[in-house]
Scaffold this motif. Structure first.
Motif, PDB file in Angstrom:
ATOM      1  N   ARG A   1       0.815  -1.219   0.000  1.00 52.61           N
ATOM      2  CA  ARG A   1       0.000   0.000   0.000  1.00 52.61           C
ATOM      3  C   ARG A   1       0.844   1.263   0.000  1.00 52.61           C
ATOM      4  NH1 ARG A   1      -5.265  -0.889   3.531  1.00 52.61           N
ATOM      5  NH2 ARG A   1      -6.171  -2.427   2.156  1.00 52.61           N
ATOM      6  N   THR A   2       2.043   1.185   0.529  1.00 55.30           N
ATOM      7  CA  THR A   2       2.891   2.380   0.601  1.00 55.30           C
ATOM      8  C   THR A   2       4.111   2.279  -0.299  1.00 55.30           C
ATOM      9  OG1 THR A   2       4.052   1.439   2.507  1.00 55.30           O
ATOM     10  CG2 THR A   2       2.160   2.870   2.961  1.00 55.30           C
ATOM     11  N   ALA A   3       4.222   1.228  -1.072  1.00 52.96           N
ATOM     12  CA  ALA A   3       5.411   1.024  -1.904  1.00 52.96           C
ATOM     13  C   ALA A   3       5.578   2.127  -2.951  1.00 52.96           C
ATOM     14  CB  ALA A   3       5.349  -0.337  -2.590  1.00 52.96           C
ATOM     15  N   HIS A   4       4.481   2.674  -3.450  1.00 49.11           N
ATOM     16  CA  HIS A   4       4.561   3.716  -4.470  1.00 49.11           C
ATOM     17  C   HIS A   4       5.110   5.024  -3.907  1.00 49.11           C
ATOM     18  CE1 HIS A   4       0.736   4.481  -2.508  1.00 49.11           C
ATOM     19  NE2 HIS A   4       0.808   5.714  -2.959  1.00 49.11           N
ATOM     20  N   LEU A   5       5.200   5.149  -2.590  1.00 48.06           N
ATOM     21  CA  LEU A   5       5.707   6.371  -1.967  1.00 48.06           C
ATOM     22  C   LEU A   5       7.230   6.365  -1.831  1.00 48.06           C
ATOM     23  CD1 LEU A   5       3.067   6.669   0.884  1.00 48.06           C
ATOM     24  CD2 LEU A   5       3.081   7.862  -1.317  1.00 48.06           C
ATOM     25  N   SER A   6       7.855   5.230  -2.059  1.00 48.55           N
ATOM     26  CA  SER A   6       9.302   5.100  -1.877  1.00 48.55           C
ATOM     27  C   SER A   6       9.958   4.736  -3.202  1.00 48.55           C
ATOM     28  CB  SER A   6       9.580   4.011  -0.840  1.00 48.55           C
ATOM     29  OG  SER A   6      10.952   3.745  -0.762  1.00 48.55           O
ATOM     30  N   GLY A   7      11.244   4.957  -3.274  1.00 45.77           N
ATOM     31  CA  GLY A   7      11.964   4.642  -4.506  1.00 45.77           C
ATOM     32  C   GLY A   7      12.969   3.526  -4.354  1.00 45.77           C
ATOM     33  N   SER A   8      12.907   2.766  -3.248  1.00 49.06           N
ATOM     34  CA  SER A   8      13.869   1.690  -3.049  1.00 49.06           C
ATOM     35  C   SER A   8      13.633   0.583  -4.072  1.00 49.06           C
ATOM     36  CB  SER A   8      13.776   1.134  -1.630  1.00 49.06           C
ATOM     37  OG  SER A   8      12.587   0.391  -1.472  1.00 49.06           O
ATOM     38  N   TRP A   9      14.640  -0.233  -4.308  1.00 54.12           N
ATOM     39  CA  TRP A   9      14.518  -1.307  -5.295  1.00 54.12           C
ATOM     40  C   TRP A   9      13.431  -2.296  -4.880  1.00 54.12           C
ATOM     41  CZ3 TRP A   9      15.020  -6.365  -4.017  1.00 54.12           C
ATOM     42  CH2 TRP A   9      15.646  -6.656  -2.797  1.00 54.12           C
ATOM     43  N   PHE A  10      13.299  -2.548  -3.576  1.00 51.45           N
ATOM     44  CA  PHE A  10      12.285  -3.477  -3.091  1.00 51.45           C
ATOM     45  C   PHE A  10      10.887  -2.930  -3.346  1.00 51.45           C
ATOM     46  CE2 PHE A  10       9.636  -5.200   0.406  1.00 51.45           C
ATOM     47  CZ  PHE A  10       9.699  -6.534   0.052  1.00 51.45           C
ATOM     48  N   ASP A  11      10.689  -1.653  -3.071  1.00 51.33           N
ATOM     49  CA  ASP A  11       9.378  -1.056  -3.298  1.00 51.33           C
ATOM     50  C   ASP A  11       9.054  -0.959  -4.787  1.00 51.33           C
ATOM     51  OD1 ASP A  11       8.679  -0.804  -0.641  1.00 51.33           O
ATOM     52  OD2 ASP A  11       9.676   1.117  -0.437  1.00 51.33           O
ATOM     53  N   ARG A  12      10.053  -0.690  -5.614  1.00 54.37           N
ATOM     54  CA  ARG A  12       9.810  -0.686  -7.064  1.00 54.37           C
ATOM     55  C   ARG A  12       9.413  -2.070  -7.540  1.00 54.37           C
ATOM     56  NH1 ARG A  12      14.706   2.347  -7.299  1.00 54.37           N
ATOM     57  NH2 ARG A  12      15.670   0.546  -8.273  1.00 54.37           N
ATOM     58  N   LEU A  13      10.029  -3.107  -6.971  1.00 57.18           N
ATOM     59  CA  LEU A  13       9.662  -4.477  -7.322  1.00 57.18           C
ATOM     60  C   LEU A  13       8.213  -4.769  -6.913  1.00 57.18           C
ATOM     61  CD1 LEU A  13      10.466  -7.367  -8.280  1.00 57.18           C
ATOM     62  CD2 LEU A  13      11.142  -7.798  -5.901  1.00 57.18           C
TER      63      LEU A  13
ATOM     64  N   TYR B   1      -6.578   2.229  -3.196  1.00 56.93           N
ATOM     65  CA  TYR B   1      -5.959   2.765  -1.990  1.00 56.93           C
ATOM     66  C   TYR B   1      -5.057   3.954  -2.329  1.00 56.93           C
ATOM     67  CZ  TYR B   1      -4.131   2.808   2.686  1.00 56.93           C
ATOM     68  OH  TYR B   1      -3.806   3.188   3.949  1.00 56.93           O
ATOM     69  N   LYS B   2      -4.294   3.834  -3.419  1.00 58.48           N
ATOM     70  CA  LYS B   2      -3.436   4.952  -3.836  1.00 58.48           C
ATOM     71  C   LYS B   2      -4.274   6.181  -4.173  1.00 58.48           C
ATOM     72  CE  LYS B   2      -0.883   3.375  -7.181  1.00 58.48           C
ATOM     73  NZ  LYS B   2       0.127   2.904  -8.123  1.00 58.48           N
TER      74      LYS B   2
END
Length: 182
Positions: A139-151, A165-166
């Motif tokens: 739900r919050t992955a789009h708020l970060s730029g880490s490789w894990f969140d991009r995955l 949700y976004k």
């Protein structure tokens, strides 16, 4: 599971189980994956419990989005089913029955004497913790730029619940739900 196999060697509770493990742990891991060998020492983490728990969690989390039935004799009078994000606010009879079935599955796994009670408990708890972590993280992955969140964003692209949700987060309506999930 791999970590628990390497780090913890418990004797199998099933006296009839005989292993033919003879080589290094890495080579044996490949033999187990290929179905060439049987091991009886990997009982610290029940894979059967993980499967039962993940099935129950998936049904619990998503079944109200595409219900099999609207018949709900036990919980129908206890308020709305979902909040404005679409998350579950209350149980349904079907969800309760699925969790009762999962509980009976755990009992049968322990009763088979191929796993200890601790194996079943650890398998269920770790499955729930990792599932909840994943569901809150996507739900919050789009708020970060880490490789894990991009995955995660790539894997969940097109998921209607994440997109909704976004949209609500951008409008400021889902901020309180984000705090509750995390």
């Amino acid at each position: 599971r791999s970590f628990s196999i390497i780090s913890t060697m418990l004797p199998n509770p099933a006296s009839y189980c005989e292993t033919d493990v003879r080589f290094s742990p890495w080579y044996e891991a490949f033999r187990i994956l290929a179905g060439r060998t049987v091991t009886c020492a990997d009982v610290m983490y029940s894979g059967h419990t993980v499967n039962i728990t993940l099935c129950a969690l998936t049904f619990h989390y998503y079944s109200h989005r595409a219900p099999l039935t609207t018949f709900d004799p036990l919980f129908s009078g206890s308020g709305p089913l979902t909040d404005k994000v679409g998350d579950l606010r209350r149980w349904t009879t079907a969800k309760l029955l699925v969790w009762v079935g999962a509980g009976w599955g755990y009992v049968f796994i322990v009763a088979s004497r191929f796993h200890y009670t601790l194996d079943v408990f650890i398998g269920a708890v770790l499955s729930i913790v990792i599932f909840k972590f994943y569901m809150s993280r996507i739900r919050t992955a789009h708020l970060s730029g880490s490789w894990f969140d991009r995955l995660l964003v790539w894997m969940e692209r097109g998921a209607e619940d994440v997109e909704e949700y976004k949209r609500l987060i951008v409008q400021g309506e889902g901020a309180e739900q984000m705090v509750q999930v995390v």
